[in-house]
Design an enzyme around this catalytic site. Sequence first.
Site, short mmCIF file in Angstrom:
data_model
loop_
_atom_site.label_atom_id
_atom_site.label_comp_id
_atom_site.label_asym_id
_atom_site.label_seq_id
_atom_site.Cartn_x
_atom_site.Cartn_y
_atom_site.Cartn_z
N TYR A 1 -17.76 111.70 86.97
CA TYR A 1 -16.84 112.94 86.32
C TYR A 1 -17.26 113.95 87.10
O TYR A 1 -16.38 114.95 87.40
CB TYR A 1 -17.56 112.87 84.85
CG TYR A 1 -16.97 113.99 84.08
CD1 TYR A 1 -15.97 113.79 83.36
CD2 TYR A 1 -17.75 115.05 83.92
CE1 TYR A 1 -15.30 114.82 82.56
CE2 TYR A 1 -17.18 116.18 82.77
CZ TYR A 1 -16.18 115.96 82.37
OH TYR A 1 -15.37 116.81 81.52
N SER B 1 -15.68 121.47 84.73
CA SER B 1 -16.67 121.39 83.65
C SER B 1 -18.06 121.98 84.47
O SER B 1 -18.22 121.92 85.76
CB SER B 1 -16.91 119.88 83.58
OG SER B 1 -18.14 119.60 83.13
#
Length: 275
Positions: free
Chosen positions: A159, A146
């Site tokens: 995350y 990401s």
Amino acid sequence: MGLLDGKVALVTGAAGSIGAETALALAEQGARVVLTDLREPELQAVTDGLKGQGHDVACKAGDITAEDDIRAVVAFAVETFGGVDILDNNAGATGYSSRDLDIPDMPVELWDQVQSINARGPMLFCKYVIPSMLVRGGGSIINISSGQSLSGDVSNFAYAASKAAVNSLTRHMATGYSPRGIRVNAIAAGLIIQPGMEQRLPAHIQDIFLSHCLVPRLGVPRDIANMVVFLASDLSSYVTGQILSVDGGFTAHLPSVADMRPIIDGMKKAPGQWS
Ligand SMILES: NC(=O)c1ccc[n+]([C@@H]2O[C@H](COP(=O)([O-])OP(=O)(O)OC[C@H]3O[C@@H](n4cnc5c(N)ncnc54)[C@H](O)[C@@H]3O)[C@@H](O)[C@H]2O)c1
């Protein structure tokens, strides 16, 4: 003739938006695809849909945090289609951001769960897939990372750290295994819009992301799926160890650009004047 004729692909998180679209894109290029996910009914529905379109696919549910499940999924792929050539490590901890807000309030079990899904899980899939790839003379591993792993933010600490671990795993595995025929790359995905996103991410928040995209739209699952197909195929045979951003240019420019663009546009109309 497809780009992936004769290849076997394993897609994790295949019941999700990007995973389902990627399984379809790989199958459209001739790959036989094994789909896996925690959510069994949704996984079966995606698999049935692909079969209905004439694709050669199979599925086995499993929890990516359970090593025994991962071993069983890979064994299923080998039994069903004879081995694995392409691993798309796509499953992700996408439902935790409302609690992944700050370090002093970080629930340790949330941190551990996110690392387990996003970092430990992809590592374990590599652990069990690599022997099959070596037997078949090589392969391609694609880790879905990401843009959050590439720069700072005010939330999503667990995350982002887990995806940064995936980036490092990507480079280390590429270094170790590319000489033996296994290429390893990661895709740093930008914001990818999916069904139901409107509830989770209201329009005015989406507009903030849009204002920073150089390509003037938000991403869709096919944008990621297309890059997976490229990295899975021989078209990318000289690409390994890379973290490739697929984000419409979101991370390609200075953070001031969205605010400065109208000012600079004004200056172009009236040179020398700050508007
Ligand atoms: N959508 C975005 O904007 C975006 C941006 C950057 C990166 N990503 C990454 O893309 C990947 C796919 O995300 P998505 O947007 O399709 O989200 P999604 O929630 O639709 O898909 C994620 C899938 O992972 C599965 N999963 C979660 N925990 C699991 C577990 N313990 N065992 C097995 N499967 C499990 C879920 O069931 C789900 O089907 C993820 O790795 C995500 O982090 C997404």
